[in-house]
Design a protein around this motif. Structure first.
Motif, short mmCIF file in Angstrom:
data_model
loop_
_atom_site.label_atom_id
_atom_site.label_comp_id
_atom_site.label_asym_id
_atom_site.label_seq_id
_atom_site.Cartn_x
_atom_site.Cartn_y
_atom_site.Cartn_z
N ALA A 84 -13.08 -5.86 -3.16
CA ALA A 84 -11.86 -5.11 -2.85
C ALA A 84 -12.05 -3.59 -2.85
CB ALA A 84 -10.77 -5.48 -3.86
N PHE A 85 -12.85 -3.10 -3.79
CA PHE A 85 -12.94 -1.65 -3.95
C PHE A 85 -14.13 -1.01 -3.23
CE2 PHE A 85 -10.39 -2.28 -8.12
CZ PHE A 85 -9.20 -2.27 -7.41
N GLU A 86 -14.74 -1.75 -2.30
CA GLU A 86 -15.81 -1.15 -1.51
C GLU A 86 -15.37 -0.80 -0.09
OE1 GLU A 86 -19.47 -3.38 -1.83
OE2 GLU A 86 -19.40 -3.25 -4.04
N VAL A 87 -14.08 -0.96 0.13
CA VAL A 87 -13.51 -0.72 1.46
C VAL A 87 -13.72 0.72 1.93
CG1 VAL A 87 -11.31 -0.62 2.70
CG2 VAL A 87 -11.83 -2.59 1.25
N PHE A 88 -13.46 1.66 1.04
CA PHE A 88 -13.56 3.08 1.40
C PHE A 88 -14.98 3.44 1.86
CE2 PHE A 88 -14.01 7.63 0.56
CZ PHE A 88 -12.79 8.16 0.96
N ASP A 89 -15.97 3.07 1.07
CA ASP A 89 -17.36 3.38 1.42
C ASP A 89 -17.77 2.73 2.74
OD1 ASP A 89 -17.85 5.03 -0.70
OD2 ASP A 89 -18.77 3.49 -1.96
N ALA A 90 -17.33 1.50 2.93
CA ALA A 90 -17.72 0.77 4.14
C ALA A 90 -17.17 1.46 5.39
CB ALA A 90 -17.22 -0.67 4.07
N VAL A 91 -15.91 1.93 5.32
CA VAL A 91 -15.33 2.62 6.47
C VAL A 91 -16.00 3.98 6.64
CG1 VAL A 91 -13.21 3.58 7.47
CG2 VAL A 91 -13.12 1.42 6.21
N SER A 92 -16.22 4.65 5.53
CA SER A 92 -16.85 5.98 5.57
C SER A 92 -18.24 5.90 6.21
CB SER A 92 -16.94 6.54 4.15
OG SER A 92 -17.62 7.78 4.14
N GLN A 93 -19.01 4.88 5.84
CA GLN A 93 -20.37 4.74 6.36
C GLN A 93 -20.42 4.11 7.75
OE1 GLN A 93 -21.93 2.51 3.08
NE2 GLN A 93 -21.75 4.27 1.70
N GLY A 94 -19.30 3.55 8.19
CA GLY A 94 -19.26 2.98 9.53
C GLY A 94 -19.80 1.57 9.62
N SER A 95 -20.01 0.90 8.48
CA SER A 95 -20.47 -0.50 8.58
C SER A 95 -19.31 -1.39 9.02
CB SER A 95 -21.06 -0.97 7.25
OG SER A 95 -20.11 -0.91 6.22
N VAL A 96 -18.08 -0.92 8.84
CA VAL A 96 -16.91 -1.52 9.49
C VAL A 96 -16.11 -0.36 10.10
CG1 VAL A 96 -16.73 -3.50 7.91
CG2 VAL A 96 -15.47 -1.39 7.41
N GLN A 97 -15.23 -0.67 11.05
CA GLN A 97 -14.49 0.39 11.73
C GLN A 97 -13.19 0.75 11.02
OE1 GLN A 97 -15.58 -2.44 13.51
NE2 GLN A 97 -17.46 -1.34 14.02
N MET A 98 -12.60 -0.24 10.32
CA MET A 98 -11.30 0.03 9.69
C MET A 98 -11.17 -0.62 8.32
SD MET A 98 -8.31 -0.07 12.62
CE MET A 98 -7.10 0.55 11.43
N GLY A 99 -10.23 -0.07 7.54
CA GLY A 99 -9.88 -0.66 6.26
C GLY A 99 -8.39 -0.61 6.04
N HIS A 100 -7.90 -1.48 5.16
CA HIS A 100 -6.49 -1.41 4.73
C HIS A 100 -6.49 -1.51 3.22
CE1 HIS A 100 -2.23 -2.72 4.14
NE2 HIS A 100 -2.05 -1.82 5.07
N ALA A 102 -5.19 1.11 -0.60
CA ALA A 102 -4.27 2.09 -1.18
C ALA A 102 -5.09 3.29 -1.64
CB ALA A 102 -3.51 1.48 -2.35
N ALA A 103 -4.65 4.48 -1.27
CA ALA A 103 -5.46 5.69 -1.46
C ALA A 103 -5.78 5.97 -2.93
CB ALA A 103 -4.75 6.89 -0.84
N TYR A 104 -4.89 5.56 -3.86
CA TYR A 104 -5.16 5.92 -5.26
C TYR A 104 -6.35 5.18 -5.86
CZ TYR A 104 -1.99 2.05 -6.77
OH TYR A 104 -1.37 0.85 -6.97
N TYR A 105 -6.82 4.14 -5.17
CA TYR A 105 -8.03 3.47 -5.64
C TYR A 105 -9.25 4.40 -5.54
CZ TYR A 105 -5.52 -1.04 -5.40
OH TYR A 105 -4.64 -2.08 -5.57
N TRP A 106 -9.14 5.45 -4.73
CA TRP A 106 -10.31 6.32 -4.47
C TRP A 106 -10.25 7.62 -5.26
CZ3 TRP A 106 -11.72 2.08 -2.80
CH2 TRP A 106 -11.00 1.34 -1.86
N LYS A 107 -9.52 7.61 -6.37
CA LYS A 107 -9.40 8.83 -7.15
C LYS A 107 -10.76 9.31 -7.68
CE LYS A 107 -8.23 6.78 -11.66
NZ LYS A 107 -7.30 6.79 -12.80
N GLY A 108 -11.71 8.38 -7.83
CA GLY A 108 -13.05 8.76 -8.25
C GLY A 108 -13.80 9.52 -7.16
#
Lengths: 363, 363
Positions: A84-100, A102-108
């Motif tokens: 669940a919490f690897e969505v941000f990195d995956a979209v950022s790195q482009g290994s997937v094109q999109m994510g859905h 909640a932004a507060y999970y990325w406070k780190g």
């Protein structure tokens, strides 16, 4: 793996009204074989989870329909392609094109992100949407995600959440001391400040954590989702209101490089589909929370409790301090904090004589 | 008059991510000359009027972008092609393809229409959207407009409106007797029942009517639009809250025959653009009302007044009676009334421990 879709650029039978009102057939059938673009969208929710998880599924369907099949988006639940919490990195790195998610999970990654989900005693759903789309919020969000190569879009709203499921009564601030509670984002920071122990866990781990006593309490969303997770079977009391998340905004994340390869019409289709889904989720929650709450009360005999006013007042004060302090520690967060607070002060003045004044008539 | 638009079905440079993440160019440039479909959309608002009038303009832009110019919608203000209140007939008869207006203006055609704008002491914006899109409201609206060959779509929301501009103080029910007030829909019926004289006038006639004393009071929308019309120059007091319209929904109307000639992707584009605009208007109002209210108070020294609680309580009672009575007189209206009231009872129970409970914390 390409999908050789037969796309009907179906101008067959299209009729145009001319100025005089006469109908005129303007174009014969035309069929062109083109390759559909295939995108992957990963989420932080269990596959097809009510509300949260259905939003990306519906988004993909709208994009498919409006693009006449030219853009196919396949949605993956948490744990299918990644946790669940690897969505941000995956979209950022482009290994997937999109994510859905909640932004507060990325406070780190960037603490400013928390303002784009919900903050304790902050904006409600209507106000969040006003801030994001007409108050400069979206521009700030784009700025915050820019270093990560991610384009954010608002992706739904749950409305005011419930205060959560507790195995302990909350009668005073004393009762929060040592309380182990699943509470992400700034709400968790506030709990820590008053002596509690905030924990971050993905949704599907909540039931077990609560049942085994690993945590004393958890918030999740509201009746519709909480019922689906069976949280009432693992806790004694259901508290309101959700002071910690008064208008939780979800997010679509798009890898910027991927987005830039889309034609302008497909870019517009993606953005407008997200905009429609942003509202659609709130419409669904507003409706389905009602019957779920009835079921929780009538079928499952859940005990509903209101947080004491004195506890709410104290938590509001502590929240203000914690959010101000945390914002000072990060330049970007401070910028977003200032903008958010300015909007909040203004909109509350107006809502005091409009939405809130009307709400008062009904109490 | 056809518009020979050169539409770039621009697949040039489209890139697809394959399963392994590799990029692949899939299609060379392709340019096809097709005829754009041209539609007319008439409104009940002055051309480009803030909020209300900008919604159809933005809708047309979204459709243009998403359809890559295949569907061009030209927007006309009230009085350009026809007067404000002839929009419904024009769409019904097919002399134009679309309209943007408010359903309660058509109570003479079908009294049930009033439920799809706003009713006194009824649902707020969030609740209206929940009812329409997940509570069966849209299906009923489609049924109500079916005999007229019109497909309705929700087309914006103003939020809770202001109570209106008065040249007379309202201290008791006595003060409503003989009051000549512009108040459309069921709000007007309630005013009539308590001895007032409701009047229906299009927006652009309000200023003159108020200034000449033809009316004693008028409601319009809220600070953003009221300031634009200069209503503060023609009235002494600005009252709140807008009990008569707690969550005013606007409407897009589409001639069904015209809609049926569109290809499925264009049909979807029209529907989803409307859905996005429905939320966009509320986002804009939520934000712009704030600065307009500040200007009304600080620059124009407007006197803001709250309706007395006793008057609100009495009007709530009368509203309930009037709406129930009127609904009995028309079979379709009774059906919509029953569904609306059932939704309202349920959603208020939930909002009492969520949205309204949170709103109370801020008062």
């Amino acid at each position: 793996m390409k999908n050789k879709a037969l796309l009907m650029i179906s101008l067959a039978g299209l009729l145009v009204w001319g100025c005089g009102g006469e109908r005129e057939q303007v174009q014969a059938a035309k069929t062109t074989e083109v390759d559909a673009i295939e995108w992957k969208l990963v989420t932080s929710w269990p596959k097809n989870f009510p509300g949260l998880g259905m939003a990306p599924e519906r988004f993909a369907k709208l994009v498919d329909e409006m693009s006449n099949g030219r853009l196919k988006i396949k949605v993956y639940g948490a744990g299918e392609l990644m946790p669940a919490f690897e969505v941000f990195d995956a979209v950022s790195q482009g290994s997937v094109q999109m994510g859905h998610s909640a932004a507060y999970y990325w406070k780190g990654k960037t603490p400013a992100a928390q303002f784009f989900t919900s903050i304790p005693f902050g904006l409600n759903a209507q106000e969040m949407n006003g801030w994001l789309h007409y108050g400069g919020g979206m521009q700030l969000w784009e700025e915050v995600y820019e270093p990560f190569g991610i384009l954010p879009l608002a992706g739904g709203n749950t409305g005011v959440q419930m205060g959560g499921w507790f195995n302990k009564e909350i009668n005073s601030m004393e009762d929060l001391k040592g309380l182990k509670m699943r509470l992400p984002g700034l709400g968790g920071e506030v709990l820590k400040r008053v002596g509690g122990v905030p924990v971050t866990l993905p949704g599907r781990e909540l039931y077990t954590a609560l049942q085994t006593g690993a945590i004393d309490a958890t918030e999740w969303v509201g009746p519709f989702n909480d019922l689906a997770f069976g949280l009432h079977k693992a806790a004694k009391f259901y508290y309101y209101p959700g002071w910690h998340e008064p208008g939780t905004t979800l997010e679509f994340m798009i890898n910027k490089d991927a987005f830039s390869t889309l034609s302008p019409d497909l870019q517009s289709i993606v953005k407008i589909a997200a905009r429609a889904i942003n509202q659609d989720m709130l419409d669904e929650y507003t409706t389905r929370h009602v019957t779920a709450l009835e079921s929780l009360i009538n079928d499952h005999h859940v005990i509903i409790k209101q947080f004491p006013d004195a506890v709410m007042k104290e938590l509001a004060k502590v929240s203000e301090v914690v959010i101000r302090e945390q914002s000072k520690q990060d330049k970007t967060m401070k910028k977003v904090y200032d903008a958010y607070m300015e909007y909040q002060v203004g909109v509350r003045k107006y809502h005091l004589i409009s939405e809130d004044a009307y709400s008062r008539l009904r109490q």
